[in-house]
Design a protein around this motif. Structure first.
Motif, mmCIF file in Angstrom:
data_model
loop_
_atom_site.group_PDB
_atom_site.id
_atom_site.type_symbol
_atom_site.label_atom_id
_atom_site.label_comp_id
_atom_site.label_asym_id
_atom_site.label_seq_id
_atom_site.Cartn_x
_atom_site.Cartn_y
_atom_site.Cartn_z
ATOM 1 N N LEU A 1 0.784 -1.264 -0.210
ATOM 2 C CA LEU A 1 -0.107 -0.162 -0.057
ATOM 3 C C LEU A 1 0.913 1.429 -0.120
ATOM 4 O O LEU A 1 0.440 2.254 -0.740
ATOM 5 N N THR B 1 0.952 4.151 -3.065
ATOM 6 C CA THR B 1 0.229 5.370 -2.543
ATOM 7 C C THR B 1 1.361 6.411 -2.386
ATOM 8 O O THR B 1 1.333 7.744 -2.413
ATOM 9 N N ARG C 1 2.396 7.022 0.415
ATOM 10 C CA ARG C 1 1.998 7.898 1.651
ATOM 11 C C ARG C 1 1.937 6.741 2.905
ATOM 12 O O ARG C 1 1.231 5.836 3.015
ATOM 13 N N GLY D 1 0.996 7.281 5.978
ATOM 14 C CA GLY D 1 -0.049 7.315 6.814
ATOM 15 C C GLY D 1 -1.326 6.640 6.238
ATOM 16 O O GLY D 1 -2.269 5.813 7.062
ATOM 17 N N VAL D 2 -1.595 6.616 4.933
ATOM 18 C CA VAL D 2 -2.537 6.076 4.247
ATOM 19 C C VAL D 2 -2.306 4.475 4.329
ATOM 20 O O VAL D 2 -3.396 3.845 4.514
ATOM 21 N N ALA D 3 -1.142 4.054 4.020
ATOM 22 C CA ALA D 3 -1.038 2.673 4.187
ATOM 23 C C ALA D 3 -1.321 2.121 5.518
ATOM 24 O O ALA D 3 -1.880 1.122 5.605
ATOM 25 N N VAL E 1 -3.228 3.362 7.848
ATOM 26 C CA VAL E 1 -4.752 3.411 8.233
ATOM 27 C C VAL E 1 -5.481 2.299 7.357
ATOM 28 O O VAL E 1 -6.744 1.656 8.097
ATOM 29 N N VAL E 2 -5.224 2.279 6.077
ATOM 30 C CA VAL E 2 -5.958 1.220 5.336
ATOM 31 C C VAL E 2 -5.731 -0.104 6.026
ATOM 32 O O VAL E 2 -6.579 -0.862 6.001
ATOM 33 N N ARG F 1 1.871 11.979 6.370
ATOM 34 C CA ARG F 1 2.016 12.272 5.081
ATOM 35 C C ARG F 1 2.055 10.984 4.204
ATOM 36 O O ARG F 1 2.316 9.848 4.738
#
Length: 104
Positions: A38, A42, A44, A46-48, A50-51, A104
Motif C-alpha cells: 500500500l 500510494t 504515503r 499514513g494512508v498505508a 490507516v488502510v 504524509r
C-alpha cells in the motif's frame, strides 16, 4: 487483501497449525506485506497504515463469525505493528522519522 480475507474465512488455515505465539508472527508478517504494498502504491505512510489497520480490524470482526475462529485485540495489535513496519520499510523511513511526517 483478498488473500488475507480468504485465509481468515476458513475454519483452518492451510498447512500445520501455528502454536501461540507464532500465530502473532503470521499476523505481523501478513500486514507488513500489505502495508508495504500500500505504501509503495500510494507513496504515503499514513494512508498505508490507516488502510491496513482498518482492514485488520474488519478482518478480526469477520473472524468472529467464522466457526472455529475467534477475533482478538492482540491479533489486531500485531496487524497494526506489522503495518507500521511495512509502510516504513517501503518508504525508507526509520525510527528517527519526525512526528509530522506520520500523516504524509
Amino acid at each position: 487483501m483478498g488473500a488475507i480475507w480468504w485465509l481468515s474465512s476458513g475454519s483452518d488455515t492451510p498447512g500445520p497449525p501455528l502454536p501461540h505465539p507464532f500465530d502473532w508472527a503470521a499476523h505481523f508478517l501478513a500486514y507488513l506485506a500489505l502495508a508495504y504494498a500500500l505504501a509503495r502504491a500510494t507513496g504515503r505512510w499514513g494512508v498505508a497504515v490507516v488502510v491496513a489497520a482498518w482492514f485488520g480490524a474488519a478482518d478480526e470482526v469477520h473472524q468472529a463469525f467464522v466457526p472455529g475462529r475467534e477475533a482478538g485485540l492482540s491479533d489486531w495489535l500485531f496487524d497494526l505493528a506489522g503495518a507500521v513496519v511495512g509502510a516504513g520499510l517501503a518508504l525508507g523511513r526509520g525510527a528517527g522519522r519526525r512526528a509530522d511526517d506520520a500523516v504524509r
